[in-house]
Write a protein that holds these residues in place. Structure first.
Motif, PDB file in Angstrom:
ATOM      1  N   ALA A 125      11.452   1.106  -8.051  1.00  0.00           N
ATOM      2  CA  ALA A 125      10.238   1.024  -7.239  1.00  0.00           C
ATOM      3  C   ALA A 125       9.932   2.368  -6.588  1.00  0.00           C
ATOM      4  O   ALA A 125       8.776   2.801  -6.523  1.00  0.00           O
ATOM      5  CB  ALA A 125      10.396  -0.063  -6.175  1.00  0.00           C
ATOM      6  N   GLN A 126      10.966   3.036  -6.125  1.00  0.00           N
ATOM      7  CA  GLN A 126      10.785   4.341  -5.491  1.00  0.00           C
ATOM      8  C   GLN A 126      10.179   5.347  -6.463  1.00  0.00           C
ATOM      9  O   GLN A 126       9.335   6.167  -6.084  1.00  0.00           O
ATOM     10  CB  GLN A 126      12.110   4.862  -4.961  1.00  0.00           C
ATOM     11  CG  GLN A 126      11.996   6.208  -4.255  1.00  0.00           C
ATOM     12  CD  GLN A 126      13.353   6.761  -3.880  1.00  0.00           C
ATOM     13  OE1 GLN A 126      14.322   6.557  -4.598  1.00  0.00           O
ATOM     14  NE2 GLN A 126      13.420   7.437  -2.744  1.00  0.00           N
ATOM     15  N   ALA A 127      10.583   5.278  -7.703  1.00  0.00           N
ATOM     16  CA  ALA A 127      10.096   6.222  -8.710  1.00  0.00           C
ATOM     17  C   ALA A 127       8.588   6.108  -8.932  1.00  0.00           C
ATOM     18  O   ALA A 127       7.949   7.059  -9.407  1.00  0.00           O
ATOM     19  CB  ALA A 127      10.844   6.004 -10.025  1.00  0.00           C
ATOM     20  N   LYS A 128       8.018   4.960  -8.576  1.00  0.00           N
ATOM     21  CA  LYS A 128       6.574   4.744  -8.750  1.00  0.00           C
ATOM     22  C   LYS A 128       5.765   5.209  -7.544  1.00  0.00           C
ATOM     23  O   LYS A 128       4.542   5.299  -7.615  1.00  0.00           O
ATOM     24  CB  LYS A 128       6.295   3.257  -8.989  1.00  0.00           C
ATOM     25  CG  LYS A 128       6.996   2.678 -10.212  1.00  0.00           C
ATOM     26  CD  LYS A 128       6.794   1.167 -10.278  1.00  0.00           C
ATOM     27  CE  LYS A 128       7.612   0.547 -11.403  1.00  0.00           C
ATOM     28  NZ  LYS A 128       7.497  -0.935 -11.404  1.00  0.00           N
ATOM     29  N   GLU A 129       6.444   5.471  -6.419  1.00  0.00           N
ATOM     30  CA  GLU A 129       5.741   5.846  -5.194  1.00  0.00           C
ATOM     31  C   GLU A 129       5.292   7.303  -5.239  1.00  0.00           C
ATOM     32  O   GLU A 129       5.936   8.155  -5.849  1.00  0.00           O
ATOM     33  CB  GLU A 129       6.637   5.616  -3.967  1.00  0.00           C
ATOM     34  CG  GLU A 129       7.039   4.161  -3.746  1.00  0.00           C
ATOM     35  CD  GLU A 129       5.851   3.273  -3.370  1.00  0.00           C
ATOM     36  OE1 GLU A 129       4.798   3.809  -2.963  1.00  0.00           O
ATOM     37  OE2 GLU A 129       5.987   2.041  -3.481  1.00  0.00           O
ATOM     38  N   LYS A 130       4.182   7.589  -4.541  1.00  0.00           N
ATOM     39  CA  LYS A 130       3.633   8.936  -4.519  1.00  0.00           C
ATOM     40  C   LYS A 130       3.612   9.545  -3.112  1.00  0.00           C
ATOM     41  O   LYS A 130       3.595  10.768  -2.970  1.00  0.00           O
ATOM     42  CB  LYS A 130       2.214   8.923  -5.085  1.00  0.00           C
ATOM     43  CG  LYS A 130       2.141   8.574  -6.572  1.00  0.00           C
ATOM     44  CD  LYS A 130       0.716   8.632  -7.072  1.00  0.00           C
ATOM     45  CE  LYS A 130       0.638   8.444  -8.587  1.00  0.00           C
ATOM     46  NZ  LYS A 130       1.200   7.182  -9.046  1.00  0.00           N
ATOM     47  N   GLU A 131       3.583   8.703  -2.073  1.00  0.00           N
ATOM     48  CA  GLU A 131       3.476   9.227  -0.713  1.00  0.00           C
ATOM     49  C   GLU A 131       4.853   9.589  -0.178  1.00  0.00           C
ATOM     50  O   GLU A 131       5.769   8.747  -0.177  1.00  0.00           O
ATOM     51  CB  GLU A 131       2.802   8.199   0.197  1.00  0.00           C
ATOM     52  CG  GLU A 131       1.364   7.903  -0.208  1.00  0.00           C
ATOM     53  CD  GLU A 131       0.647   7.009   0.799  1.00  0.00           C
ATOM     54  OE1 GLU A 131       1.172   6.846   1.928  1.00  0.00           O
ATOM     55  OE2 GLU A 131      -0.430   6.480   0.454  1.00  0.00           O
ATOM     56  N   PRO A 132       5.019  10.829   0.325  1.00  0.00           N
ATOM     57  CA  PRO A 132       6.345  11.280   0.786  1.00  0.00           C
ATOM     58  C   PRO A 132       6.957  10.389   1.857  1.00  0.00           C
ATOM     59  O   PRO A 132       8.164  10.118   1.819  1.00  0.00           O
ATOM     60  CB  PRO A 132       6.064  12.688   1.330  1.00  0.00           C
ATOM     61  CG  PRO A 132       4.853  13.146   0.578  1.00  0.00           C
ATOM     62  CD  PRO A 132       4.024  11.921   0.356  1.00  0.00           C
ATOM     63  N   ASP A 133       6.163   9.916   2.799  1.00  0.00           N
ATOM     64  CA  ASP A 133       6.710   9.083   3.872  1.00  0.00           C
ATOM     65  C   ASP A 133       7.253   7.760   3.330  1.00  0.00           C
ATOM     66  O   ASP A 133       8.270   7.247   3.818  1.00  0.00           O
ATOM     67  CB  ASP A 133       5.643   8.807   4.937  1.00  0.00           C
ATOM     68  CG  ASP A 133       5.314  10.040   5.759  1.00  0.00           C
ATOM     69  OD1 ASP A 133       6.084  11.019   5.679  1.00  0.00           O
ATOM     70  OD2 ASP A 133       4.299  10.018   6.476  1.00  0.00           O
ATOM     71  N   VAL A 134       6.569   7.216   2.342  1.00  0.00           N
ATOM     72  CA  VAL A 134       7.006   5.948   1.737  1.00  0.00           C
ATOM     73  C   VAL A 134       8.262   6.185   0.903  1.00  0.00           C
ATOM     74  O   VAL A 134       9.216   5.391   0.945  1.00  0.00           O
ATOM     75  CB  VAL A 134       5.877   5.335   0.894  1.00  0.00           C
ATOM     76  CG1 VAL A 134       6.362   4.075   0.183  1.00  0.00           C
ATOM     77  CG2 VAL A 134       4.674   5.017   1.780  1.00  0.00           C
ATOM     78  N   ILE A 135       8.271   7.278   0.149  1.00  0.00           N
ATOM     79  CA  ILE A 135       9.466   7.625  -0.629  1.00  0.00           C
ATOM     80  C   ILE A 135      10.669   7.770   0.298  1.00  0.00           C
ATOM     81  O   ILE A 135      11.785   7.325  -0.025  1.00  0.00           O
ATOM     82  CB  ILE A 135       9.221   8.929  -1.420  1.00  0.00           C
ATOM     83  CG1 ILE A 135       8.156   8.692  -2.494  1.00  0.00           C
ATOM     84  CG2 ILE A 135      10.519   9.439  -2.046  1.00  0.00           C
ATOM     85  CD1 ILE A 135       7.696   9.957  -3.195  1.00  0.00           C
ATOM     86  N   HIS A 136      10.431   8.359   1.469  1.00  0.00           N
ATOM     87  CA  HIS A 136      11.518   8.528   2.448  1.00  0.00           C
ATOM     88  C   HIS A 136      12.077   7.179   2.890  1.00  0.00           C
ATOM     89  O   HIS A 136      13.298   7.041   3.073  1.00  0.00           O
ATOM     90  CB  HIS A 136      11.002   9.306   3.658  1.00  0.00           C
ATOM     91  CG  HIS A 136      12.005   9.462   4.748  1.00  0.00           C
ATOM     92  ND1 HIS A 136      13.095  10.309   4.650  1.00  0.00           N
ATOM     93  CD2 HIS A 136      12.112   8.863   5.972  1.00  0.00           C
ATOM     94  CE1 HIS A 136      13.807  10.229   5.756  1.00  0.00           C
ATOM     95  NE2 HIS A 136      13.240   9.359   6.568  1.00  0.00           N
TER      96      HIS A 136
END
Length: 389
Positions: free
Chosen positions: A364-375
């Motif tokens: 799921a993380q690999a699909k995220e684009k926003e840095p705060d969400v990835i964090h």
């Protein structure tokens, strides 16, 4: 336009009419400026303490003549609202959240506007329907600083928590004001009566209160529950299970002890609405949300902040049964803020490593684009990796 000048008999007639309309407290002040407030309002902005919800033109907040033609008086009103529910929400399989008391019942903006419109109509009648009598009603979305108007009009004093505190109802009041070109004898302002008491300051979890009646709104929990982005992790445990607003500085105030008034039926809370089931809130439709929460003041920012707060509240209540639901939210919810908060929630609720969940979060993380969400995903995965196998 000729400025209207009236006498005290009209003022008394307005006071009597206000009670008939259902206004609990009324006061009158001049339309002189509030220039003494300007330095502190400017300082608040420069320090970054504003919430951003305030009227942005500082001069219009302190000079009534910038927003009204020939102002002569301001009428301030207060309506007392309930602080206790007479019934509890039904028992449920789900944990419940909580709306702060100012959001119980119908949106107070609607109630205040109704009372002020009724009052304006009565004043026009009492003034003989004079064509040159003018009014500008406002609630807290208006230009003026409502607590400053109410204090100068003698409704109460401004406490160290920045709220207006009345003798009769404590700070459990909604405020409104009406600028008019009718001249009234002003009432006497009330000075702060907090003395050496600092309970509101001492009990504020994020230390948002500055001690002089001002606050850093960016640190206020009520503000934090109304933002639309990711809530800073510092504040998440502090909101407990409150999904909108905060009552702490009022609950600990000695002037509020024993205050609980039920004067207005439209302010009465529906227990199941103001203490809602949290899990069903996570995937409520827009139509369902508007039907259930639309009448509340706490719905004004939409459903996303409340759903984010619901996840945080579930974590704060240690509800580990919701982990599958949070995983479904991560998988299906289109909003990055909700997915990121859900990932944080999974990391907080798991008690041991789970390879399947770890792989799911990594994918799921690999699909995220926003840095705060990835964090948020990175933090959750780091926490899970340290759990016992």
């Amino acid at each position: 336009m000729e400025v209207m000048t009236m006498h005290d008999d009209l003022k008394q007639a307005i006071i009597d009419a206000s009670h008939e309309i259902g206004i609990d407290k009324i006061g009158f002040t001049t339309a002189d400026d509030f220039a003494a407030l300007k330095p502190s309002l400017v300082a608040q902005r420069e320090k970054g303490y504003n919430s951003g919800f305030e009227h942005q033109n500082v001069d219009e907040r302190v000079y009534p003549d910038l927003i009204f033609d020939h102002p002569r008086s301001i009428i301030a009103i207060a309506l007392a609202y309930p602080t206790r529910m007479h019934q509890r929400a039904p028992r449920s399989q789900y944990k419940r959240g909580y709306f702060a008391r100012a959001s119980w019942g119908i949106d107070y903006h609607t109630i205040l506007r109704d009372r002020m419109n009724q009052l304006v109509t009565r004043i026009r009648q009492l003034a003989g329907d004079a064509a040159d009598v003018t009014f500008k009603p406002m609630v807290d979305t208006g230009e003026l600083v409502d607590v400053a108007v109410a204090q100068r009009a003698g409704l109460g004093f401004i406490g160290k928590n920045g709220l207006l505190i009345t003798k009769e109802f404590g700070s459990w009041v909604y405020l409104g004001e009406i600028i008019t070109n009718i001249e009234f004898t002003p009432d006497t302002p009330i000075e702060c009566q907090c003395g050496e008491c600092t309970r509101c300051i001492d009990f504020c979890p994020p230390a948002a209160l500055l001690g002089d009646g001002h606050l850093n709104a960016q640190r206020c929990l009520s503000y934090q529950t109304q933002t639309k982005g990711l809530m800073p992790e510092e504040f998440r445990p502090m909101i407990r299970n409150v999904i909108y607003g905060c009552d702490i500085c009022q609950l600990v105030c000695p002037f509020n002890k024993g205050k609980d008034f039920h004067f207005h039926p439209e302010m009465e809370p529906d227990p199941a609405t103001v203490s809602p089931e949290l899990v069903p809130l996570l995937d409520i439709s827009n139509k369902q949300f508007k039907a259930k929460f639309g009448p509340l003041a706490g719905s004004w920012r939409g459903k996303k902040p409340l759903q984010r707060n619901a996840i945080i509240a579930l974590v704060n209540q240690h509800d580990r049964s919701v982990v599958p639901k949070l995983l479904a939210v991560i998988d299906n919810d289109p909003r990055p803020v909700i997915r990121g908060t859900a990932a944080w929630g999974v990391g907080q609720l798991l008690t041991q490593q789970n390879d399947e969940i770890t792989i799911f979060l990594q994918d799921a993380q690999a699909k995220e684009k926003e840095p705060d969400v990835i964090h948020e995903f990175t933090q959750a995965l780091a926490i899970i990796a340290q759990l016992p196998a």
